[in-house]
Design a protein around this motif. Sequence first.
Motif, PDB file in Angstrom:
ATOM      1  N   UNK A 241     -31.995 122.236 -68.498  1.00 15.75           N
ATOM      2  CA  UNK A 241     -30.992 122.716 -67.549  1.00 15.75           C
ATOM      3  C   UNK A 241     -30.645 121.572 -66.611  1.00 15.75           C
ATOM      4  N   UNK A 242     -29.466 120.985 -66.797  1.00 14.76           N
ATOM      5  CA  UNK A 242     -29.124 119.770 -66.077  1.00 14.76           C
ATOM      6  C   UNK A 242     -28.281 120.010 -64.831  1.00 14.76           C
ATOM      7  N   UNK A 243     -27.815 121.224 -64.605  1.00 11.96           N
ATOM      8  CA  UNK A 243     -26.987 121.527 -63.445  1.00 11.96           C
ATOM      9  C   UNK A 243     -27.698 122.532 -62.549  1.00 11.96           C
ATOM     10  N   UNK A 244     -27.591 122.334 -61.247  1.00  7.97           N
ATOM     11  CA  UNK A 244     -28.216 123.268 -60.311  1.00  7.97           C
ATOM     12  C   UNK A 244     -27.348 123.421 -59.070  1.00  7.97           C
ATOM     13  N   UNK A 245     -27.484 124.561 -58.438  1.00  4.01           N
ATOM     14  CA  UNK A 245     -26.719 124.876 -57.231  1.00  4.01           C
ATOM     15  C   UNK A 245     -27.681 125.293 -56.124  1.00  4.01           C
ATOM     16  N   UNK A 246     -27.534 124.671 -54.958  1.00  3.53           N
ATOM     17  CA  UNK A 246     -28.346 125.017 -53.787  1.00  3.53           C
ATOM     18  C   UNK A 246     -27.419 125.652 -52.754  1.00  3.53           C
TER      19      UNK A 246
ATOM     20  N   UNK B  54     -23.156 101.363 -70.325  1.00 10.92           N
ATOM     21  CA  UNK B  54     -23.354 102.204 -71.500  1.00 10.92           C
ATOM     22  C   UNK B  54     -24.751 102.821 -71.519  1.00 10.92           C
ATOM     23  N   UNK B  55     -25.726 102.046 -71.059  1.00  6.57           N
ATOM     24  CA  UNK B  55     -27.101 102.544 -71.048  1.00  6.57           C
ATOM     25  C   UNK B  55     -27.323 103.575 -69.949  1.00  6.57           C
ATOM     26  N   UNK B  56     -26.774 103.319 -68.773  1.00  9.64           N
ATOM     27  CA  UNK B  56     -27.089 104.163 -67.612  1.00  9.64           C
ATOM     28  C   UNK B  56     -26.182 105.383 -67.506  1.00  9.64           C
ATOM     29  N   UNK B  57     -24.872 105.190 -67.657  1.00 10.36           N
ATOM     30  CA  UNK B  57     -23.927 106.280 -67.391  1.00 10.36           C
ATOM     31  C   UNK B  57     -23.674 107.172 -68.603  1.00 10.36           C
ATOM     32  N   UNK B  58     -24.646 107.319 -69.451  1.00 10.06           N
ATOM     33  CA  UNK B  58     -24.541 108.181 -70.623  1.00 10.06           C
ATOM     34  C   UNK B  58     -24.317 109.630 -70.173  1.00 10.06           C
ATOM     35  N   UNK B  59     -23.194 110.256 -70.562  1.00  8.67           N
ATOM     36  CA  UNK B  59     -22.908 111.633 -70.117  1.00  8.67           C
ATOM     37  C   UNK B  59     -23.938 112.662 -70.553  1.00  8.67           C
ATOM     38  N   UNK B  60     -24.770 112.303 -71.528  1.00 13.34           N
ATOM     39  CA  UNK B  60     -25.807 113.221 -71.981  1.00 13.34           C
ATOM     40  C   UNK B  60     -27.103 113.072 -71.191  1.00 13.34           C
ATOM     41  N   UNK B  61     -27.102 112.144 -70.227  1.00 14.12           N
ATOM     42  CA  UNK B  61     -28.357 111.846 -69.528  1.00 14.12           C
ATOM     43  C   UNK B  61     -28.215 111.924 -68.007  1.00 14.12           C
ATOM     44  N   UNK B  62     -27.381 112.832 -67.530  1.00 15.86           N
ATOM     45  CA  UNK B  62     -27.277 112.988 -66.083  1.00 15.86           C
ATOM     46  C   UNK B  62     -27.700 114.385 -65.668  1.00 15.86           C
ATOM     47  N   UNK B  63     -28.049 114.520 -64.407  1.00 18.96           N
ATOM     48  CA  UNK B  63     -28.262 115.838 -63.802  1.00 18.96           C
ATOM     49  C   UNK B  63     -27.293 115.970 -62.627  1.00 18.96           C
ATOM     50  N   UNK B  64     -26.884 117.181 -62.346  1.00 16.75           N
ATOM     51  CA  UNK B  64     -25.884 117.415 -61.313  1.00 16.75           C
ATOM     52  C   UNK B  64     -26.376 118.475 -60.336  1.00 16.75           C
ATOM     53  N   UNK B  65     -26.168 118.210 -59.067  1.00 17.18           N
ATOM     54  CA  UNK B  65     -26.568 119.137 -58.010  1.00 17.18           C
ATOM     55  C   UNK B  65     -25.368 119.402 -57.110  1.00 17.18           C
ATOM     56  N   UNK B  66     -25.143 120.663 -56.796  1.00 18.57           N
ATOM     57  CA  UNK B  66     -24.116 121.055 -55.833  1.00 18.57           C
ATOM     58  C   UNK B  66     -24.802 121.763 -54.682  1.00 18.57           C
ATOM     59  N   UNK B  67     -24.491 121.340 -53.467  1.00 18.93           N
ATOM     60  CA  UNK B  67     -25.038 121.961 -52.265  1.00 18.93           C
ATOM     61  C   UNK B  67     -23.866 122.458 -51.433  1.00 18.93           C
ATOM     62  N   UNK B  68     -23.832 123.764 -51.204  1.00 18.17           N
ATOM     63  CA  UNK B  68     -22.726 124.315 -50.428  1.00 18.17           C
ATOM     64  C   UNK B  68     -22.767 125.830 -50.388  1.00 18.17           C
ATOM     65  N   UNK B  69     -21.741 126.445 -49.799  1.00 17.75           N
ATOM     66  CA  UNK B  69     -21.713 127.906 -49.671  1.00 17.75           C
ATOM     67  C   UNK B  69     -21.560 128.598 -51.024  1.00 17.75           C
TER      68      UNK B  69
END
Length: 301
Positions: free
Chosen positions: A113-118, A278-293
């Motif tokens: 699970x690579x996306x989360x919301x706080x 190419x090594x770092x910004x691989x779209x399959x290797x990121x996690x995303x966090x959203x903080x808000x209402x």
Amino acid sequence: LRISRTKEQMVHQKERESDDPNSLGHQAHMEKLFANTVVGSSTLGSEESHERIKKKDIENFYKDNFHAKNMFIVVCTDLELEILMQMLQKYFGKLPSKETLEIEPINSSIPEERESFIEKDTEQTLVSIAFPLPTLNPKNFILAFMLENLLGVGVGSRLWALREEKKLAYVVNAKATHMNSGGILEVYLETENSKREVAQKELRKILVDLFESGLGEDELKTTKIHSKSYFLRGIETKEIRAQNLDFFEASGLGIDFVNQILVEIDKISLEEIEAYIKEVLNPERYVEVIVGPKEAQNSGS
């Protein structure tokens, strides 16, 4: 009594950090990418960990870690060397000498699970994307520093258009956190709650575009100029200069690395930085966090 007060201060500091979306986002990224490791949880601990830690634990930690061979002392001063050495001997001369501790590598992993919301009742929404970084060495440090500047540091960075032209962000930034075995690169913005969905899409698009299309020679030259200026501004104060020197020595880059950075930036070729992207910004290797209402989260779904 002193330990109890320290624990109370840590609780208050953690509460303050919980009011800061950037701190929340950073900690969430660390928990995602370094789950079940010592860096995957807050250094301020929790109510349960505070309860477990007793005076004897603190004393043992001090005895195991605070000794001469396990520390570096960096001083930026205009004092005469003789006076400085007397001060160092007075305050640190009695430290015991033991064998240097071996530090085990801490490796990142991409969660399912690579996306989360706080949920946080804030006036703006934080959208933050983080990528794991490769093992730290001099070249990878330089490349990460340049990628920070290329993406989100100041006027002319890739993210700047989201703020200046598209009016989708109040704050844009990119920040690398280094550890010997890697680290993370965070790329983030703060936007109006009502613009969260479109800002999120535009942030992702910028990262994908850079990953797929790279950059040209002109942008590389500009990035080198900005990176060198940013580095020089960042070490103007004695405090920050000492922190940098300490980190370079402790991480194995060496204290003399500070004198090589500007030259090493100039040495980076277009092929090297594009390979790193190419090594770092691989779209399959990121996690995303959203903080808000919560309302903004619902409106975007």
